[in-house]
Design a protein around this motif. Structure first.
Motif, short mmCIF file in Angstrom:
data_model
loop_
_atom_site.label_atom_id
_atom_site.label_comp_id
_atom_site.label_asym_id
_atom_site.label_seq_id
_atom_site.Cartn_x
_atom_site.Cartn_y
_atom_site.Cartn_z
N PHE A 161 0.83 -1.21 0.00
CA PHE A 161 0.00 0.00 0.00
C PHE A 161 0.86 1.26 0.00
CE2 PHE A 161 -3.30 -2.71 2.35
CZ PHE A 161 -3.85 -3.15 1.16
N TRP A 162 1.92 1.23 0.77
CA TRP A 162 2.92 2.30 0.72
C TRP A 162 4.21 1.75 1.30
CZ3 TRP A 162 -1.46 2.78 3.87
CH2 TRP A 162 -1.25 2.64 5.24
N ASP A 163 5.31 2.18 0.73
CA ASP A 163 6.60 1.61 1.12
C ASP A 163 7.71 2.54 0.67
OD1 ASP A 163 8.33 -0.27 2.14
OD2 ASP A 163 7.34 -1.95 1.16
N GLY A 164 8.35 3.19 1.61
CA GLY A 164 9.43 4.09 1.26
C GLY A 164 10.71 3.36 0.90
N LEU A 165 10.94 2.21 1.54
CA LEU A 165 12.18 1.47 1.31
C LEU A 165 11.85 -0.01 1.19
CD1 LEU A 165 15.25 1.22 1.13
CD2 LEU A 165 15.31 1.08 3.63
N ASN A 166 12.00 -0.55 0.01
CA ASN A 166 11.79 -1.98 -0.22
C ASN A 166 12.78 -2.40 -1.30
OD1 ASN A 166 10.86 -4.57 -0.99
ND2 ASN A 166 8.79 -4.07 -0.30
N LEU A 167 13.73 -3.24 -0.94
CA LEU A 167 14.79 -3.62 -1.86
C LEU A 167 14.46 -4.88 -2.67
CD1 LEU A 167 17.92 -2.98 0.40
CD2 LEU A 167 16.88 -1.45 -1.27
N ILE A 168 13.36 -5.54 -2.35
CA ILE A 168 13.02 -6.79 -3.04
C ILE A 168 12.90 -6.61 -4.55
CG2 ILE A 168 11.20 -8.54 -3.29
CD1 ILE A 168 10.80 -8.31 -0.23
N PRO A 169 12.26 -5.53 -5.04
CA PRO A 169 12.20 -5.36 -6.50
C PRO A 169 13.57 -5.26 -7.16
CG PRO A 169 10.56 -3.97 -5.45
CD PRO A 169 11.44 -4.52 -4.35
N TYR A 170 14.53 -4.65 -6.47
CA TYR A 170 15.89 -4.57 -7.01
C TYR A 170 16.53 -5.95 -7.04
CZ TYR A 170 15.45 0.48 -6.22
OH TYR A 170 15.03 1.78 -6.25
N GLU A 171 16.32 -6.73 -5.97
CA GLU A 171 16.87 -8.08 -5.91
C GLU A 171 16.30 -8.93 -7.04
OE1 GLU A 171 15.94 -9.54 -2.05
OE2 GLU A 171 17.28 -8.16 -0.99
N PHE A 172 14.99 -8.82 -7.25
CA PHE A 172 14.34 -9.57 -8.33
C PHE A 172 14.95 -9.20 -9.68
CE2 PHE A 172 11.10 -9.64 -11.68
CZ PHE A 172 10.74 -10.98 -11.66
N THR A 173 15.09 -7.91 -9.92
CA THR A 173 15.62 -7.42 -11.20
C THR A 173 17.05 -7.91 -11.43
OG1 THR A 173 14.23 -5.44 -11.06
CG2 THR A 173 16.11 -5.35 -12.56
N ALA A 174 17.89 -7.84 -10.40
CA ALA A 174 19.29 -8.24 -10.55
C ALA A 174 19.46 -9.74 -10.72
CB ALA A 174 20.09 -7.78 -9.33
N SER A 175 18.43 -10.52 -10.35
CA SER A 175 18.53 -11.98 -10.41
C SER A 175 18.03 -12.57 -11.73
CB SER A 175 17.73 -12.61 -9.26
OG SER A 175 18.19 -12.15 -8.01
N GLN A 176 17.52 -11.71 -12.62
CA GLN A 176 16.89 -12.22 -13.83
C GLN A 176 17.88 -12.74 -14.87
OE1 GLN A 176 13.38 -12.55 -14.07
NE2 GLN A 176 14.02 -12.22 -11.94
N ASP A 177 17.38 -13.69 -15.66
CA ASP A 177 18.11 -14.16 -16.84
C ASP A 177 17.92 -13.10 -17.93
OD1 ASP A 177 18.99 -15.33 -19.18
OD2 ASP A 177 18.00 -17.24 -18.84
N PRO A 178 19.00 -12.46 -18.38
CA PRO A 178 18.84 -11.38 -19.37
C PRO A 178 18.22 -11.85 -20.69
CG PRO A 178 21.16 -12.00 -19.12
CD PRO A 178 20.40 -12.69 -18.02
N ASN A 179 18.30 -13.14 -20.96
CA ASN A 179 17.72 -13.67 -22.19
C ASN A 179 16.22 -13.95 -22.06
OD1 ASN A 179 20.22 -13.76 -23.63
ND2 ASN A 179 20.77 -15.57 -22.45
N LYS A 180 15.75 -14.07 -20.82
CA LYS A 180 14.33 -14.32 -20.59
C LYS A 180 13.93 -13.75 -19.23
CE LYS A 180 10.78 -17.89 -20.74
NZ LYS A 180 10.49 -19.35 -20.72
N PRO A 181 13.93 -12.42 -19.12
CA PRO A 181 13.63 -11.81 -17.82
C PRO A 181 12.15 -11.90 -17.47
CG PRO A 181 13.85 -10.12 -19.50
CD PRO A 181 14.21 -11.42 -20.16
N GLY A 182 11.87 -11.95 -16.17
CA GLY A 182 10.50 -11.93 -15.70
C GLY A 182 9.96 -10.51 -15.68
#
Length: 209
Positions: A161-182
């Motif tokens: 609902f609101w979140d000033g600091l949440n690093l999970i989206p960054y972790e998800f992004t950095a963990s993706q396969d560049p050939n088939k990202p989620g």
């Protein structure tokens, strides 16, 4: 109105009404992206990814990663998923939501109540649409297991609902396969939604979104 001046080091010097000068420093928090990338490309994570995909073969994997906190919007997210399956029942055998539930700073009794509420909705979804359309993980996972879930996902739905600091989206992004990202789907009320311009944004209060 308080006066301020730029100070060496990128800080602001704010002069208060009492004559004191208070130094303010803006520090951006982030993650060690190279660590997530390197770990995600390792053999341990690869074996976990293969297992996750085999366990959910034929289904699109949607993950949610939430702490036991009402502002994370877990209950509304589950209600929206249930409504989606009601409207598109052909997806009950084609999608699975993997819900990772993490401890929060809330008192243990409050976390227990939130967990009970979440599990009631999860049971309702399973009873209506099948046991395999939603799975919950609320036990401790290793770093490699967590990164594997990120990498195996077709989409991540982070709808606080609101979140000033949440690093999970960054972790998800950095963990993706560049050939088939989620696909990353973010609440528009999260601070990181401003910097992750490639994500899809939604209103977490809207079940239709």
């Amino acid at each position: 109105m308080l006066d301020f001046t730029a100070v060496v080091g990128g800080r602001l010097g704010v002069k208060t009404h009492s004559g004191r000068t208070v130094l303010i420093e803006i520090s951006h928090l982030g993650i060690n992206g190279s660590f997530f990338k390197t770990t995600a490309e390792g053999e341990v994570v690869a074996s976990h990814v293969d297992r996750i995909k085999e366990e959910n073969k034929g289904r699109q994997v949607i993950i949610g990663v939430d702490h036991f906190d009402l502002v994370k919007g877990t209950l509304v997210k589950l209600q929206a998923y249930e409504r989606f399956l009601e409207a598109h029942q052909e997806w009950k055998d084609r999608a699975v939501m993997l819900l990772l539930l993490l401890p929060s700073w809330n008192p243990s009794e409050e976390q227990k109540k939130i967990r009970e509420s979440v599990m009631r909705v999860v049971k309702s979804i399973k009873d209506r649409f099948g046991q395999e359309c939603i799975k919950v993980k609320d036990s401790a996972l290793s770093v490699e297991e967590t990164i594997a879930i990120y990498r195996a996902a077709d989409a991540a739905l982070i709808s606080t609902f609101w979140d000033g600091l949440n690093l999970i989206p960054y972790e998800f992004t950095a963990s993706q396969d560049p050939n088939k990202p989620g696909v990353l789907i973010l609440s528009e009320f999260m601070g990181c939604s401003r910097s992750l311009s490639g994500a899809l944004h939604l209103n977490p209060w809207s079940l239709e979104s």
